[in-house]
Scaffold this motif. Sequence first.
Motif, PDB file in Angstrom:
ATOM      1  N   TYR A 108      47.452  28.805  32.961  1.00 53.64           N
ATOM      2  CA  TYR A 108      48.916  28.796  32.852  1.00 53.64           C
ATOM      3  C   TYR A 108      49.370  27.460  32.294  1.00 53.64           C
ATOM      4  O   TYR A 108      48.558  26.527  32.144  1.00 53.64           O
ATOM      5  CB  TYR A 108      49.580  29.049  34.214  1.00 53.64           C
ATOM      6  N   ASP A 137      47.602  30.090  23.157  1.00 58.27           N
ATOM      7  CA  ASP A 137      47.084  31.303  23.801  1.00 58.27           C
ATOM      8  C   ASP A 137      48.266  32.172  24.201  1.00 58.27           C
ATOM      9  O   ASP A 137      48.999  31.840  25.146  1.00 58.27           O
ATOM     10  CB  ASP A 137      46.248  30.942  25.036  1.00 58.27           C
ATOM     11  N   ALA A 138      48.443  33.280  23.515  1.00 59.48           N
ATOM     12  CA  ALA A 138      49.619  34.135  23.718  1.00 59.48           C
ATOM     13  C   ALA A 138      49.586  34.933  25.005  1.00 59.48           C
ATOM     14  O   ALA A 138      50.481  35.750  25.243  1.00 59.48           O
ATOM     15  CB  ALA A 138      49.774  35.090  22.536  1.00 59.48           C
ATOM     16  N   SER A 139      48.577  34.703  25.861  1.00 58.38           N
ATOM     17  CA  SER A 139      48.509  35.410  27.139  1.00 58.38           C
ATOM     18  C   SER A 139      48.839  34.525  28.334  1.00 58.38           C
ATOM     19  O   SER A 139      48.866  35.005  29.462  1.00 58.38           O
ATOM     20  CB  SER A 139      47.100  35.991  27.344  1.00 58.38           C
ATOM     21  N   LEU A 140      49.103  33.248  28.092  1.00 58.27           N
ATOM     22  CA  LEU A 140      49.255  32.301  29.197  1.00 58.27           C
ATOM     23  C   LEU A 140      50.604  32.438  29.917  1.00 58.27           C
ATOM     24  O   LEU A 140      51.658  32.415  29.287  1.00 58.27           O
ATOM     25  CB  LEU A 140      49.123  30.859  28.690  1.00 58.27           C
ATOM     26  N   GLY A 158      56.741  37.564  25.430  1.00 59.72           N
ATOM     27  CA  GLY A 158      55.578  38.239  25.999  1.00 59.72           C
ATOM     28  C   GLY A 158      54.707  37.366  26.867  1.00 59.72           C
ATOM     29  O   GLY A 158      53.617  37.785  27.285  1.00 59.72           O
ATOM     30  N   LEU A 159      55.152  36.147  27.139  1.00 60.60           N
ATOM     31  CA  LEU A 159      54.421  35.256  28.049  1.00 60.60           C
ATOM     32  C   LEU A 159      54.909  35.507  29.472  1.00 60.60           C
ATOM     33  O   LEU A 159      56.112  35.461  29.721  1.00 60.60           O
ATOM     34  CB  LEU A 159      54.661  33.789  27.678  1.00 60.60           C
ATOM     35  N   PRO A 160      54.020  35.764  30.423  1.00 61.33           N
ATOM     36  CA  PRO A 160      54.459  36.029  31.794  1.00 61.33           C
ATOM     37  C   PRO A 160      55.206  34.835  32.393  1.00 61.33           C
ATOM     38  O   PRO A 160      54.656  33.735  32.467  1.00 61.33           O
ATOM     39  CB  PRO A 160      53.141  36.278  32.548  1.00 61.33           C
TER      40      PRO A 160
END
Length: 252
Positions: A108, A137-140, A158-160
């Motif tokens: 994160y 990192d587009a998932s962080l 789209g990042l949590p």
Amino acid sequence: MTAIDLNADLGEGFGRWRLTDDERLLSVVTSANVACGFHAGDAATMRRVCELAAARGVTIGAQVSYRDLAGFGRRAMDVPPAELAAEVAYQIGALEVFARAAGARVAYVKPHGALYNRVVHDEEQAGAVVDGVLLADASLPVLGLPGSRLLELAAKAGLPPVTEAFADRAYTDEGTLVPRGRDGAVVTDPDAVVERSVSIARDGAVASHSGADIRVRARSLCLHGDTPGAVELARRVRERLVAAGVRVEAFA
């Protein structure tokens, strides 16, 4: 059962200078916000903290900042958005090298200091931080203040978004942090910090600087590692949370 993450700012040293008791705090917290060299930290420190965190099963996060070693990242700065996005990505990438070498990963991102406060309201700077995270990192997930522009823009990208609260920082009636330069901005009474932690985790509420009850919905609770007695206070907070029926676990 209510669950909350305990995070702390770690690796805040440089060369021979160390500010935080990283090893002992890593025995208490569930997430480590590791300084990435811009407000504190250096390559050796990042490597050491990542190895310690990975060995203890503590989640590693990149604590990104304005480039401000002299001011510990707490001075207001104006950085062009494209430059800030690149510097955010650079910091995440630097920490990722050491996290992976330790058998873990950066899970994160959390802004630090002046940048953290700036992106509560400043859409341009918040957008630059989001762009930097996407570049790395587009998932962080992104950790920040509830209702901030940062978390709003992160969610749109789209990042949590992950909400955070502070038991040892005073709040305004609007739910933002009282600036550090003002009297009472930092809560120094250990008993008060412990009770505020439970109130935030279990009830989603905390008293503001004026005494008003405000709602604070948080998945993570920050414990500052640079305050006197930080380790013992962190232990007390964790023990009291567990006793109150709160499950302490990392969000990422």
